[in-house]
Write a protein that holds these residues in place. Structure first.
Motif, PDB file in Angstrom:
ATOM      1  N   ALA A  82     -36.744 -50.154  -8.107  1.00 27.22           N
ATOM      2  CA  ALA A  82     -36.538 -48.947  -8.591  1.00 27.22           C
ATOM      3  C   ALA A  82     -35.987 -47.757  -7.765  1.00 27.22           C
ATOM      4  O   ALA A  82     -35.289 -46.931  -8.265  1.00 27.22           O
ATOM      5  CB  ALA A  82     -37.803 -48.400  -9.407  1.00 27.22           C
ATOM      6  N   SER A  83     -36.831 -47.454  -6.689  1.00 26.52           N
ATOM      7  CA  SER A  83     -36.556 -46.421  -5.772  1.00 26.52           C
ATOM      8  C   SER A  83     -35.220 -46.292  -5.427  1.00 26.52           C
ATOM      9  O   SER A  83     -34.402 -45.666  -5.440  1.00 26.52           O
ATOM     10  CB  SER A  83     -37.390 -46.465  -4.546  1.00 26.52           C
ATOM     11  OG  SER A  83     -38.986 -46.548  -5.140  1.00 26.52           O
ATOM     12  N   ASN A 184     -46.273 -42.265 -14.631  1.00 29.80           N
ATOM     13  CA  ASN A 184     -46.763 -41.924 -13.174  1.00 29.80           C
ATOM     14  C   ASN A 184     -46.703 -40.488 -12.722  1.00 29.80           C
ATOM     15  O   ASN A 184     -45.491 -40.433 -12.621  1.00 29.80           O
ATOM     16  CB  ASN A 184     -46.463 -42.853 -12.165  1.00 29.80           C
ATOM     17  CG  ASN A 184     -47.011 -42.544 -10.824  1.00 29.80           C
ATOM     18  OD1 ASN A 184     -47.907 -41.963 -10.516  1.00 29.80           O
ATOM     19  ND2 ASN A 184     -46.636 -43.352  -9.873  1.00 29.80           N
ATOM     20  N   ASP A 212     -37.862 -44.518 -15.421  1.00 30.75           N
ATOM     21  CA  ASP A 212     -38.483 -45.506 -14.664  1.00 30.75           C
ATOM     22  C   ASP A 212     -39.358 -46.290 -15.559  1.00 30.75           C
ATOM     23  O   ASP A 212     -40.387 -45.859 -15.825  1.00 30.75           O
ATOM     24  CB  ASP A 212     -39.318 -44.758 -13.473  1.00 30.75           C
ATOM     25  CG  ASP A 212     -38.514 -44.653 -12.129  1.00 30.75           C
ATOM     26  OD1 ASP A 212     -37.300 -45.210 -12.342  1.00 30.75           O
ATOM     27  OD2 ASP A 212     -39.033 -44.298 -11.242  1.00 30.75           O
ATOM     28  N   TYR A 215     -43.654 -49.728 -15.831  1.00 30.55           N
ATOM     29  CA  TYR A 215     -44.968 -50.204 -16.489  1.00 30.55           C
ATOM     30  C   TYR A 215     -44.852 -50.662 -17.645  1.00 30.55           C
ATOM     31  O   TYR A 215     -45.926 -50.864 -18.425  1.00 30.55           O
ATOM     32  CB  TYR A 215     -46.001 -49.083 -16.339  1.00 30.55           C
ATOM     33  CG  TYR A 215     -46.189 -48.399 -14.946  1.00 30.55           C
ATOM     34  CD1 TYR A 215     -46.810 -49.178 -13.971  1.00 30.55           C
ATOM     35  CD2 TYR A 215     -45.761 -47.114 -14.559  1.00 30.55           C
ATOM     36  CE1 TYR A 215     -47.114 -48.812 -12.705  1.00 30.55           C
ATOM     37  CE2 TYR A 215     -45.848 -46.635 -13.427  1.00 30.55           C
ATOM     38  CZ  TYR A 215     -46.550 -47.551 -12.297  1.00 30.55           C
ATOM     39  OH  TYR A 215     -46.562 -47.156 -10.959  1.00 30.55           O
ATOM     40  N   SER A 268     -38.526 -52.834 -12.531  1.00 34.72           N
ATOM     41  CA  SER A 268     -39.007 -53.243 -11.113  1.00 34.72           C
ATOM     42  C   SER A 268     -39.876 -54.329 -11.083  1.00 34.72           C
ATOM     43  O   SER A 268     -40.704 -54.327 -12.067  1.00 34.72           O
ATOM     44  CB  SER A 268     -39.672 -52.039 -10.597  1.00 34.72           C
ATOM     45  OG  SER A 268     -40.190 -52.348  -9.094  1.00 34.72           O
ATOM     46  N   SER A 270     -41.909 -54.745  -8.653  1.00 31.94           N
ATOM     47  CA  SER A 270     -42.854 -54.365  -7.541  1.00 31.94           C
ATOM     48  C   SER A 270     -44.402 -54.306  -8.021  1.00 31.94           C
ATOM     49  O   SER A 270     -45.446 -54.961  -7.415  1.00 31.94           O
ATOM     50  CB  SER A 270     -42.886 -52.946  -7.347  1.00 31.94           C
ATOM     51  OG  SER A 270     -41.735 -52.667  -6.365  1.00 31.94           O
ATOM     52  N   LYS A 271     -44.608 -53.932  -9.351  1.00 33.38           N
ATOM     53  CA  LYS A 271     -46.116 -53.749 -10.070  1.00 33.38           C
ATOM     54  C   LYS A 271     -46.417 -55.152 -10.833  1.00 33.38           C
ATOM     55  O   LYS A 271     -47.385 -55.266 -11.108  1.00 33.38           O
ATOM     56  CB  LYS A 271     -46.123 -52.694 -10.963  1.00 33.38           C
ATOM     57  CG  LYS A 271     -45.574 -51.251 -10.401  1.00 33.38           C
ATOM     58  CD  LYS A 271     -46.479 -50.764  -9.291  1.00 33.38           C
ATOM     59  CE  LYS A 271     -45.872 -49.406  -8.716  1.00 33.38           C
ATOM     60  NZ  LYS A 271     -46.698 -48.959  -7.850  1.00 33.38           N
TER      61      LYS A 271
HETATM   62  C1  LIG Z   1     -42.927 -44.294 -11.818  1.00 34.59           C
HETATM   63  C2  LIG Z   1     -42.418 -45.363 -10.626  1.00 34.59           C
HETATM   64  N1  LIG Z   1     -41.293 -45.327 -10.089  1.00 34.59           N
HETATM   65  C3  LIG Z   1     -41.002 -46.257  -9.154  1.00 34.59           C
HETATM   66  C4  LIG Z   1     -41.931 -46.782  -8.398  1.00 34.59           C
HETATM   67  C5  LIG Z   1     -41.614 -47.778  -7.139  1.00 34.59           C
HETATM   68  O1  LIG Z   1     -40.962 -48.914  -7.454  1.00 34.59           O
HETATM   69  P1  LIG Z   1     -40.154 -49.769  -6.601  1.00 34.59           P
HETATM   70  O2  LIG Z   1     -41.375 -50.356  -5.809  1.00 34.59           O
HETATM   71  O3  LIG Z   1     -39.560 -50.692  -7.611  1.00 34.59           O
HETATM   72  O4  LIG Z   1     -39.294 -48.886  -5.534  1.00 34.59           O
HETATM   73  C6  LIG Z   1     -43.185 -46.506  -8.585  1.00 34.59           C
HETATM   74  C7  LIG Z   1     -44.387 -46.890  -7.704  1.00 34.59           C
HETATM   75  O5  LIG Z   1     -45.254 -46.730  -8.023  1.00 34.59           O
HETATM   76  C8  LIG Z   1     -43.439 -45.938  -9.673  1.00 34.59           C
HETATM   77  O6  LIG Z   1     -44.809 -45.570 -10.055  1.00 34.59           O
END
Ligand SMILES: Cc1ncc(COP(=O)(O)O)c(C=O)c1O
Length: 466
Positions: A82-83, A184, A212, A215, A268, A270-271
């Motif tokens: 995502a970032s 978040n 984003d 979640y 993403s 990631s989580k």
């Molecule tokens: C709202 C939000 N966006 C993006 C990210 C980071 O995502 P990624 O690891 O895919 O870059 C996080 C991670 O905590 C998040 O909470």
């Protein structure tokens, strides 16, 4: 007898607990990929610009059944998470002169600030408040209207683009960044009406809403104390329409003749799997997904995370990812959330803390990685977080999530964010207990702790989250 040394508890770090990392599933899918030359050869070479095609296909099938939207892999572009994807979106669809402002709900996920700064928007981040249902659209609309009025009087020459969008991209006039589901840091989920309202606003002002949606697949029914655990199967309350789907279902927008759309979903793994996979996806209109794939760094090396994408494609095709989420991740997060809520009730409610109870106000669903609390009597969360360090406790204080808008109308210093996803379960309870002890000390002698305010820089705290 000597007091036993306290061990450090980090309730700031937004990582999954190591026990949630699906190493066996990743190993099986890696084996499957690496034993088949038809898969591993393309997976280990430069990839196609919009991403590893089997992952686009697998995601399209999964997301179509999850969100109940038409299946279309052409709407998806694979990203490096995502970032990284926000950076690519800003490279391709904004221009520091044409794009006049970036609007962020205050408080906001703090690590996006630097991504916007890097794209040329330093000192142009605008805050707007949230209410119990998420972003306050009335205030946002009024602020955008006032901004446009003032901007009209500004020097037009400042609005000459420094880049060329070419035929496949456009530069939006505004960017609005939100986390619509399980935000978040606030944990809030926007109801459908609020989502529709935000899309309409973006259309009116030629804005792009970057959502984003990291979640969305990590929600559960709130576990009731003293009742048998409710299995965290997905219910309708957990499958709210994404803003990109709302936007695409509306009539064409006059500001957008080529149909790029006014909202995109930034997903993403990631989580859900592990942040080290650094893989995600964008879903939007087909024009936007294609345009994003034209980003220079993607055109050069092909889509990012090509090899990880091949492993994730196998996990989705074989259903092991979906099973992992249903049988392991969601139940575990549901349980950890329950443990934290119980500890909050025991140690913090009596002191006057107020937690956000559910994603939607009055709802039965929570999700994500974080609990969000209001401090008692407006005690500064900066002070609490600084004093907590002496008790070997790291927490997120609200001012870390404060948008650096030079007007500073909204103060987030009365909030605390606690992660329940990362530390061992016993540390969730112990960390919350320590937070109670620290807060009581401050309540009993506020004058003594006044000097702690601003003692700790938030940048050093952010480093502790890593
Ligand atoms: C709202 C939000 N966006 C993006 C990210 C980071 O995502 P990624 O690891 O895919 O870059 C996080 C991670 O905590 C998040 O909470």
């Amino acid at each position: 007898m000597a007091k036993a040394a306290l061990h450090l508890i980090n309730l700031l770090r937004g990582w999954p607990h190591p026990g949630l990392l699906p190493k066996d599933l990743l190993s099986a899918s890696s084996q499957a990929v690496l034993s088949n030359p038809e898969v591993f050869i393309p997976a280990l070479q430069y990839g196609a610009d919009p991403g590893f095609q089997p992952l686009r296909e697998a995601l399209a099938t999964w997301l179509h059944s999850h969100y109940r939207v038409p299946r279309n892999p052409e709407r998806i572009c694979i990203s490096g998470g995502a970032s990284q994807n926000i950076a690519c979106i800003l490279q391709s669809f904004t221009d520091p002169n044409v794009t006049r402002a970036v609007w962020l709900v205050n408080p906001t996920y703090h690590l996006v600030f630097a991504i916007f700064d890097d794209a040329g928007f330093k000192n142009r981040l605008m805050e707007f408040p949230e209410d119990d249902e998420g972003p306050n659209l009335e205030v946002l609309e009024e602020k955008m209207r006032q901004f446009e009025e003032q901007d009209e009087q500004g020097e037009k020459k400042n609005q000459i683009p420094v880049k060329d969008p070419g035929p496949h991209r456009k530069f939006y006039r505004h960017v609005i960044y939100v986390v619509p589901t399980c935000a978040n840091p606030s944990g809030k989920t926007m109801p459908v009406k609020r989502r529709e309202g935000l899309v309409r606003l973006a259309r009116k002002f030629d804005g792009l809403v970057i959502c984003d949606d990291v979640y969305d697949q990590l929600q559960w029914p709130i576990d009731q104390k003293d009742k048998p655990t409710i299995r965290p199967d997905e219910t309708i309350e957990m499958i709210l329409p994404r803003l990109c789907d709302i936007d695409l279902a509306m009539e064409p927008s006059p500001n957008d003749p080529k149909g790029f759309g006014h909202a995109v979903s930034n997903g993403s793994f990631s989580k859900m799997v592990g942040p080290g996979m650094r893989t995600g996806w964008l879903e939007g209109s087909t024009a936007f997904a294609f345009g994003l794939a034209q980003t220079g760094s993607t055109k050069s090396g092909g889509s990012p995370s090509q090899f990880c994408a091949s492993i994730l494609a196998d996990m989705i095709e074989t259903g092991t990812l979906q099973k992992h989420l249903a049988d392991k991740v969601r139940p575990n997060l549901q349980h950890r959330h329950r443990v934290m809520v119980d500890a909050i009730h025991t140690h913090l409610l009596p002191l006057g803390f107020q937690p956000r109870e559910a994603g939607q106000l009055g709802g039965n669903v929570y999700g994500g990685y974080f609990a969000w609390l209001t401090t008692p009597d407006g005690i500064s969360s900066r002070v609490i977080s600084e004093v907590a360090m002496a008790d070997m406790l790291i927490i997120g204080n609200g001012s870390m999530f404060q948008v650096e808008d030079n007007k500073h109308e909204i103060d987030t210093d009365k909030y605390i964010r606690l992660t329940f996803a990362y530390v061992p379960e016993d540390d969730i309870t112990e960390g919350v207990r320590r937070l109670g002890v620290v807060t009581r000390k401050i309540q009993e002698n506020p004058a003594k702790y006044q000097c702690f305010d601003k003692a700790l820089s938030n940048s050093s705290l952010i480093d502790l989250a890593k």
